[in-house]
Design an enzyme around this catalytic site. Structure first.
Site, PDB file in Angstrom:
ATOM      1  N   HIS A   1       1.899   4.562  -2.807  1.00  0.00           N
ATOM      2  CA  HIS A   1       2.016   6.007  -2.574  1.00  0.00           C
ATOM      3  C   HIS A   1       3.418   6.495  -2.941  1.00  0.00           C
ATOM      4  O   HIS A   1       3.574   7.539  -3.596  1.00  0.00           O
ATOM      5  CB  HIS A   1       1.769   6.323  -1.091  1.00  0.00           C
ATOM      6  CG  HIS A   1       0.347   6.153  -0.656  1.00  0.00           C
ATOM      7  ND1 HIS A   1      -0.717   6.640  -1.374  1.00  0.00           N
ATOM      8  CD2 HIS A   1      -0.182   5.564   0.463  1.00  0.00           C
ATOM      9  CE1 HIS A   1      -1.839   6.367  -0.733  1.00  0.00           C
ATOM     10  NE2 HIS A   1      -1.549   5.705   0.366  1.00  0.00           N
TER      11      HIS A   1
ATOM     12  N   HIS B   1       0.838  -1.209   0.000  1.00  0.00           N
ATOM     13  CA  HIS B   1       0.000   0.000   0.000  1.00  0.00           C
ATOM     14  C   HIS B   1       0.871   1.257   0.000  1.00  0.00           C
ATOM     15  O   HIS B   1       0.689   2.162  -0.828  1.00  0.00           O
ATOM     16  CB  HIS B   1      -0.906  -0.011   1.225  1.00  0.00           C
ATOM     17  CG  HIS B   1      -1.784   1.193   1.344  1.00  0.00           C
ATOM     18  ND1 HIS B   1      -3.082   1.228   0.876  1.00  0.00           N
ATOM     19  CD2 HIS B   1      -1.556   2.437   1.876  1.00  0.00           C
ATOM     20  CE1 HIS B   1      -3.603   2.420   1.106  1.00  0.00           C
ATOM     21  NE2 HIS B   1      -2.692   3.171   1.709  1.00  0.00           N
ATOM     22  N   GLU B   2       1.808   1.312   0.924  1.00  0.00           N
ATOM     23  CA  GLU B   2       2.664   2.499   1.024  1.00  0.00           C
ATOM     24  C   GLU B   2       3.615   2.603  -0.168  1.00  0.00           C
ATOM     25  O   GLU B   2       3.967   3.710  -0.584  1.00  0.00           O
ATOM     26  CB  GLU B   2       3.454   2.466   2.339  1.00  0.00           C
ATOM     27  CG  GLU B   2       2.595   2.462   3.597  1.00  0.00           C
ATOM     28  CD  GLU B   2       1.629   3.639   3.671  1.00  0.00           C
ATOM     29  OE1 GLU B   2       1.921   4.698   3.066  1.00  0.00           O
ATOM     30  OE2 GLU B   2       0.588   3.500   4.331  1.00  0.00           O
TER      31      GLU B   2
END
Length: 377
Positions: free
Chosen positions: A33, A29-30
């Site tokens: 980003h 997920h990170e």
């Protein structure tokens, strides 16, 4: 000694699998980003798995601090100009930056770049799930059975509607079905909701209205689950159980389809929750996820990875909710900014983020309470 052995067993059987699953999901997920931010030219000061004090870390050549932090329940990417891990801008620090540096901050990026960077986290979760399912389908294939009825349970909705052994189910509410699993998936999320089952009998199609009964079942690990059942069963001889093998591209397509089933199933559950057809006690928090991780770990690495895929889709969906502090909340602010032609004021954003944080904490407390209630029976 027994207490020590029990503690070690709990750690290795539940906590370690839970942390492996959570770390994988959070990292991907990170990373979404991070990669989108780097591509957009936004400066990144930190990439953390976990919150709180740093345990270990290093600086890369781009000036990003990669670190593992003490509280392993989440993670964050901190962009240049952020006040904290929630990506709330530090307006005083921004004002003090030189113009060239200010353009590299998250707030200084174009609106579309900020939106892509925020959306990339949940998108990465969906891609992780698709990749896991695709690999599983490529290696193991998928077991399927024809939607042919071998047995009708006495007193069931199917019996009341006139379903007979040997009937072939061809559609549910007009939607074609190909496998018995298609039937199970459709019916299970529609307890106490009238549906029309189309069966083929002696060459003719019959539409049979029925209402799946809300039923509590116990899975192989002893967990109680509520779902809708119509009371039909198939078996090896009638259903022609078999394993379908997939090539790489077909496996990816099946991975997309499986992930979509999780998305639609989640919304169906929430709809049932609002309408009172299901209870909220199935909403789980970290304790239940840890328990599920330990249980799936006993079935092998493949089962644990499939749990990670399911949770990855769920976390991606959760993060897209339009709640401040979540990715969806940021996207909501950007939508307002696109319409108004200017960003939402810092005061309004701070109030919204505080409300969003309170909502998230309330949801976590409620889910954890459900977990504790489940453990206490």
């Amino acid at each position: 000694m027994d207490m020590l052995a029990s503690s070690v067993g709990f750690l290795t059987g539940y906590i370690v699998p839970f942390l492996i699953v959570l770390t994988l999901i959070v990292f991907i997920h990170e990373l979404g980003h991070y990669l989108a931010g780097r591509w957009s030219g936004i400066g990144i000061t930190a990439f953390s798995i976990g919150f709180g004090p740093e345990i270990i870390g290093f600086n890369d050549r781009h000036g990003t601090r990669w670190k593992l932090s003490a509280i392993p329940l989440g993670g964050y990417v901190k962009f240049l100009g952020d006040e904290d891990a929630a990506s709330i801008p530090d307006y005083d620090a921004l004002a003090a930056l030189p113009e060239a540096e200010r353009k590299r901050t998250f707030l200084g990026a174009a609106l579309w770049k900020r939106a892509i960077t925020v959306a990339a986290g949940p998108i990465a979760n969906f891609l992780l799930a698709i990749a896991i399912f695709a690999v599983m389908f490529s290696i193991y294939g998928r077991q399927v059975a024809d939607p042919i009825v071998a047995e009708v349970r006495p007193g069931s909705a199917a019996e009341a509607a006139g379903v007979r052994p040997g009937d072939l189910l061809v559609a549910l509410d007009g939607n074609p079905v190909a496998t018995f699993d298609d039937v199970r998936r459709y019916v299970s999320v529609r307890p106490e909701l009238k549906i029309t089952v189309t069966v083929r009998r002696d060459g003719a199609d019959l539409d049979l209205p029925m209402t799946p009964q809300r039923t509590e079942i116990t899975d192989q690990f002893g967990n109680k689950i509520e779902l809708g059942l119509i009371g039909i069963v198939t078996n090896q001889e009638t259903g022609n159980f078999r394993v379908v093998e997939y090539g790489p591209l077909e496996a990816v397509g099946q991975g997309v389809l499986q992930s979509w089933h999780i998305v639609t199933g989640t919304f169906d559950y929430l709809s049932n929750l609002v309408m009172g057809r299901m209870k909220a006690d199935q909403l789980g928090g970290p304790i239940r996820v840890a328990q599920a991780s330990g249980q799936m770990a006993t079935l092998g690495v493949a089962a644990l990875l499939q749990l990670a895929a399911v949770l990855s889709v769920s976390i991606g969906l959760l993060n897209l909710m339009p709640v401040p502090v979540l990715d969806g909340g940021h996207l909501m602010f950007y939508a307002v900014e696109a319409i108004r032609g200017r960003p939402v004021g810092p005061g309004a954003q701070e109030i919204a983020f505080r409300i969003g944080m309170a909502l998230v904490l309330m949801l976590m407390v409620f889910a954890t309470w459900n977990d504790i209630s489940m453990l206490l029976g």
